[in-house]
Design a protein around this motif. Structure first.
Motif, mmCIF file in Angstrom:
data_model
loop_
_atom_site.group_PDB
_atom_site.id
_atom_site.type_symbol
_atom_site.label_atom_id
_atom_site.label_comp_id
_atom_site.label_asym_id
_atom_site.label_seq_id
_atom_site.Cartn_x
_atom_site.Cartn_y
_atom_site.Cartn_z
ATOM 1 N N SER A 1 0.797 -1.235 0.000
ATOM 2 C CA SER A 1 0.000 0.000 0.000
ATOM 3 C C SER A 1 0.826 1.279 0.000
ATOM 4 C CB SER A 1 -0.929 0.001 1.223
ATOM 5 O OG SER A 1 -0.180 0.039 2.420
ATOM 6 N N ARG B 1 -0.783 5.734 -3.341
ATOM 7 C CA ARG B 1 -2.226 5.956 -3.445
ATOM 8 C C ARG B 1 -2.544 6.509 -4.822
ATOM 9 N NH1 ARG B 1 -5.718 10.137 -2.832
ATOM 10 N NH2 ARG B 1 -4.081 11.538 -2.132
ATOM 11 N N THR C 1 -8.494 8.920 -5.140
ATOM 12 C CA THR C 1 -9.212 7.726 -4.684
ATOM 13 C C THR C 1 -8.631 7.262 -3.352
ATOM 14 O OG1 THR C 1 -7.740 6.046 -5.628
ATOM 15 C CG2 THR C 1 -9.412 6.979 -7.105
ATOM 16 N N ASN C 2 -9.251 6.254 -2.793
ATOM 17 C CA ASN C 2 -8.704 5.607 -1.605
ATOM 18 C C ASN C 2 -7.987 4.310 -1.968
ATOM 19 O OD1 ASN C 2 -9.577 7.514 0.263
ATOM 20 N ND2 ASN C 2 -11.603 6.599 0.371
ATOM 21 N N ILE C 3 -7.770 4.077 -3.250
ATOM 22 C CA ILE C 3 -7.120 2.853 -3.711
ATOM 23 C C ILE C 3 -5.613 2.994 -3.546
ATOM 24 C CG2 ILE C 3 -6.686 1.369 -5.703
ATOM 25 C CD1 ILE C 3 -9.457 2.227 -6.752
ATOM 26 N N ARG C 4 -5.029 1.994 -2.892
ATOM 27 C CA ARG C 4 -3.593 1.981 -2.654
ATOM 28 C C ARG C 4 -3.005 0.693 -3.215
ATOM 29 N NH1 ARG C 4 -2.313 6.089 0.709
ATOM 30 N NH2 ARG C 4 -0.237 5.280 1.078
ATOM 31 N N PHE C 5 -1.752 0.749 -3.630
ATOM 32 C CA PHE C 5 -1.038 -0.441 -4.082
ATOM 33 C C PHE C 5 0.434 -0.251 -3.750
ATOM 34 C CE2 PHE C 5 -1.082 2.492 -7.596
ATOM 35 C CZ PHE C 5 0.194 2.421 -8.125
ATOM 36 N N ILE D 1 -5.303 -6.894 -9.846
ATOM 37 C CA ILE D 1 -6.469 -6.607 -8.994
ATOM 38 C C ILE D 1 -6.297 -7.293 -7.641
ATOM 39 C CG2 ILE D 1 -8.967 -6.939 -8.765
ATOM 40 C CD1 ILE D 1 -9.056 -6.679 -11.872
ATOM 41 N N VAL E 1 -3.828 -5.415 -5.453
ATOM 42 C CA VAL E 1 -4.349 -4.143 -4.962
ATOM 43 C C VAL E 1 -5.379 -4.358 -3.854
ATOM 44 C CG1 VAL E 1 -5.712 -2.104 -5.598
ATOM 45 C CG2 VAL E 1 -3.885 -2.906 -7.107
ATOM 46 N N PHE E 2 -6.208 -5.386 -3.968
ATOM 47 C CA PHE E 2 -7.301 -5.543 -3.015
ATOM 48 C C PHE E 2 -7.114 -6.658 -1.994
ATOM 49 C CE2 PHE E 2 -9.193 -3.353 -6.660
ATOM 50 C CZ PHE E 2 -9.661 -2.224 -6.001
ATOM 51 N N ARG F 1 -4.003 -7.749 -0.559
ATOM 52 C CA ARG F 1 -2.986 -7.230 0.351
ATOM 53 C C ARG F 1 -2.506 -8.270 1.365
ATOM 54 N NH1 ARG F 1 -5.559 -1.302 1.401
ATOM 55 N NH2 ARG F 1 -5.517 -0.682 -0.766
#
Length: 114
Positions: free
Chosen positions: A12, A15, A19-23, A83, A86-87, A89
């Protein structure tokens, strides 16, 4: 804790703006065909090795290894791999397990003086 930093780096660190998307590095390295999954999984194995060194019970270690297994299955599917990184984790999930063990094994007590 250095293991927390490693998990954040892998899962994470970056960012997506707006967005609130982190990778993290795991997702970025998976963009490299063929070898992209090896370095992050090696770092995940290091995290598990450190958890073992810290006395995490076998049942928790097996859950951590299972998280890596799920991530490996996700990594085998083209396009879904990113994907999943990213989700799902996996390293942050494993840090939750490690932290839970550490909190139970070594509770912090606060003593107040009146």
């Amino acid at each position: 804790m250095r293991l927390d930093a490693l998990a954040r780096f892998l899962d994470s660190a970056i960012r997506v703006p707006g967005t609130n998307i982190r990778f993290g590095a795991d997702a970025l390295l998976n963009l490299i065909p063929g070898v992209g999954t090896l370095p992050p999984k090696g770092m995940s194995a290091y995290l598990i090795r450190e958890a073992r060194r810290l006395g995490v019970p076998m049942s928790t270690l097996l859950r951590m290894i299972g998280n890596v297994g799920v991530d490996l299955v996700i990594s085998a599917i083209p396009l879904v791999v990113w994907i999943g990184d990213v989700f799902y984790r996996l390293n942050l999930r494993n840090m939750v397990l490690l932290r839970r063990h550490m909190d139970e094994a070594h509770p912090v007590t606060t003593r107040f003086r009146h």
